[in-house]
Design an enzyme around this catalytic site. Structure first.
Site, PDB file in Angstrom:
ATOM      1  N   ASP A   1     -73.556   1.956  39.725  1.00 50.52           N
ATOM      2  CA  ASP A   1     -74.005   1.199  40.903  1.00 50.52           C
ATOM      3  C   ASP A   1     -75.005   1.958  41.785  1.00 50.52           C
ATOM      4  O   ASP A   1     -75.694   1.349  42.590  1.00 50.52           O
ATOM      5  CB  ASP A   1     -72.801   0.802  41.767  1.00 50.52           C
ATOM      6  CG  ASP A   1     -71.827  -0.094  41.021  1.00 50.52           C
ATOM      7  OD1 ASP A   1     -72.258  -0.783  40.085  1.00 50.52           O
ATOM      8  OD2 ASP A   1     -70.632  -0.095  41.382  1.00 50.52           O
TER       9      ASP A   1
ATOM     10  N   GLY B   1     -73.538  -4.176  40.386  1.00 54.65           N
ATOM     11  CA  GLY B   1     -73.894  -3.289  41.487  1.00 54.65           C
ATOM     12  C   GLY B   1     -72.822  -3.209  42.554  1.00 54.65           C
ATOM     13  O   GLY B   1     -72.891  -2.362  43.430  1.00 54.65           O
TER      14      GLY B   1
ATOM     15  N   GLN C   1     -73.888  -3.791  30.777  1.00 53.22           N
ATOM     16  CA  GLN C   1     -74.609  -2.855  31.657  1.00 53.22           C
ATOM     17  C   GLN C   1     -73.900  -1.511  31.795  1.00 53.22           C
ATOM     18  O   GLN C   1     -74.490  -0.534  32.230  1.00 53.22           O
ATOM     19  CB  GLN C   1     -74.765  -3.460  33.060  1.00 53.22           C
ATOM     20  CG  GLN C   1     -75.614  -4.704  33.070  1.00 53.22           C
ATOM     21  CD  GLN C   1     -75.409  -5.526  34.337  1.00 53.22           C
ATOM     22  OE1 GLN C   1     -76.197  -5.450  35.254  1.00 53.22           O
ATOM     23  NE2 GLN C   1     -74.350  -6.306  34.389  1.00 53.22           N
TER      24      GLN C   1
HETATM   25  O1  F6P Z   1     -68.547  -0.035  39.835  1.00 54.83           O
HETATM   26  C1  F6P Z   1     -69.073  -0.346  38.568  1.00 54.83           C
HETATM   27  C2  F6P Z   1     -68.892  -1.815  38.277  1.00 54.83           C
HETATM   28  O2  F6P Z   1     -69.396  -2.055  36.974  1.00 54.83           O
HETATM   29  C3  F6P Z   1     -69.527  -2.769  39.280  1.00 54.83           C
HETATM   30  O3  F6P Z   1     -70.921  -2.880  39.093  1.00 54.83           O
HETATM   31  C4  F6P Z   1     -68.765  -4.026  38.985  1.00 54.83           C
HETATM   32  O4  F6P Z   1     -68.733  -4.884  40.110  1.00 54.83           O
HETATM   33  C5  F6P Z   1     -67.381  -3.509  38.674  1.00 54.83           C
HETATM   34  O5  F6P Z   1     -67.531  -2.153  38.283  1.00 54.83           O
HETATM   35  C6  F6P Z   1     -66.681  -4.248  37.582  1.00 54.83           C
HETATM   36  O6  F6P Z   1     -65.408  -3.704  37.476  1.00 54.83           O
HETATM   37  P1  F6P Z   1     -64.394  -4.068  36.291  1.00 54.83           P
HETATM   38  O7  F6P Z   1     -64.826  -3.285  35.094  1.00 54.83           O
HETATM   39  O8  F6P Z   1     -63.085  -3.635  36.836  1.00 54.83           O
HETATM   40  O9  F6P Z   1     -64.516  -5.530  36.043  1.00 54.83           O
END
Ligand code: F6P
Ligand code: ADP
Length: 319
Positions: free
Chosen positions: A128, A171, A252
């Protein structure tokens, strides 16, 4: 002089974490330390998932995304009692210092452990780029390249049909991936918490644009800014543009770290061990231009987010 150093990754994974492990482990052995990995972040400290590793443990992992030592979220780690349990485990292994690769939350855990007698160093690990004490975080460059590659591909197909593409980018409230990708791909619009995009005005502009038969329209939206499905439907029905939404999602977060990612992550891992060797702890490492710096974790957490007004200015000039 400390002899045994542990290393863990915590919070969301990011490409480059394995490279930071490599930098730390190799440097540790060069400085006559024993190096230990802790699996699954702070949970591994509490549940004693600790292994001593050889100096070549991460050598074959330099091109691997994710984190080979796994990561986890352990909300209970905010409690003093749980932090003391972690310290007991570390003492059992004779580990005197710890490197924590993660985001703001993980930094807090590192600071608390330092206050309780285990010197810790935080490394900024998240795609992020939302850690103000570092220009760039471990994972950002790779994720940005992944986003740009994906958007380029979307534009190939979108422009073949004179379509409008809406792309939602990760992000977690930080606009950096969207802003940088918007510049790199020449996006027509970027929508983030830092842009005061008026959707009604944008729809009006798109209606006018449609009359000129443009090749395609590209709109990048930072996740959690607005409802991208509703936006896509609205553009389709109100502007005449055949519009498609792509939510890039977890693609990503994966993939081979870029060369710069590897270099910076290895540097940071290596620097963390050098600092611990000098008895420095309770700080987090960051990049400042081409230099590495370190900042007290509490001070780092108080820093305001970098809004990149210079880049926003460039974006406005090129769109
Ligand atoms: O903090 C990294 C991130 O990929 C963010 O961009 C996204 O909002 C979140 O983690 C997603 O988290 P999870 O993998 O718990 O769905
Ligand atoms: P990130 O490190 O990416 O910001 P989180 O905010 O989920 O991710 O934090 C990761 C982990 O750090 C949490 O699951 C928890 O174990 C630990 N942590 C978060 N906040 C604190 C805190 N205030 N004190 C101690 N540990 C914390």
């Amino acid at each position: 002089m400390i002899k045994k150093i542990g290393i863990l990754t915590s919070g969301g994974d990011a490409p480059g974490m394995n490279d930071a492990l490599f930098g730390a482990i190799r440097t540790g052995y060069k400085l006559n330390k024993e190096m230990y990995i802790i699996k699954e972040g702070y949970r591994g400290l509490v549940e004693d998932k600790i292994e001593k590793v050889h100096k070549d443990f991460a050598t074959s992992l330099l091109n691997r995304g994710g984190t080979v030592v796994k990561t986890a979220r352990l909300p209970e780690f905010k409690e003093d009692k749980v932090q003391y349990e972690a310290i007991e485990t570390l003492k059992k292994h004779g580990i005197e210092a710890l490197i924590v690769i993660g985001g703001d939350g993980s930094y807090m855990g590192a600071k608390k452990l330092t206050e309780k007698g285990i010197n810790c160093i935080g490394l900024p690990g998240t795609i992020d780029n939302d850690i103000a004490s570092s220009d760039f975080t471990i994972g950002f460059d790779t994720a940005l390249n992944t986003v740009v590659d994906a958007v380029d591909k979307i534009v190939d197909t979108s422009s073949s049909h004179y379509r409008c593409a809406v792309v939602e980018i990760m992000g977690n409230h930080c606009p950096d991936l969207t802003l940088y990708a918007g510049i790199a791909t020449g996006a027509d619009y970027i929508i983030t918490c830092d842009t005061d995009t008026n959707v009604d005005k944008m729809i009006k502009e798109l209606k006018e644009l449609k009359k000129t038969n443009p090749d395609h329209v590209l709109i990048l939206v930072a996740e959690k800014t607005l409802d991208t499905k509703a936006l896509t439907d609205r553009i389709s029905t109100e502007t005449g543009f055949d519009t498609r939404l792509t939510v890039l999602g977890h693609i990503q977060r994966g993939g081979e770290p870029t060369a710069m990612e590897r270099v910076n992550s290895i540097r940071m891992g290596s620097y963390a061990v050098e600092l611990l060797d000098k008895g420095i702890g309770g700080v987090c490492i960051g990049t400042n231009g081409n230099d590495l710096i370190y900042t007290d974790i509490y001070d780092a957490l108080k820093l305001p987010r970098n809004k990149h007004e210079d880049l926003t200015h460039v974006y406005e000039l090129i769109r």
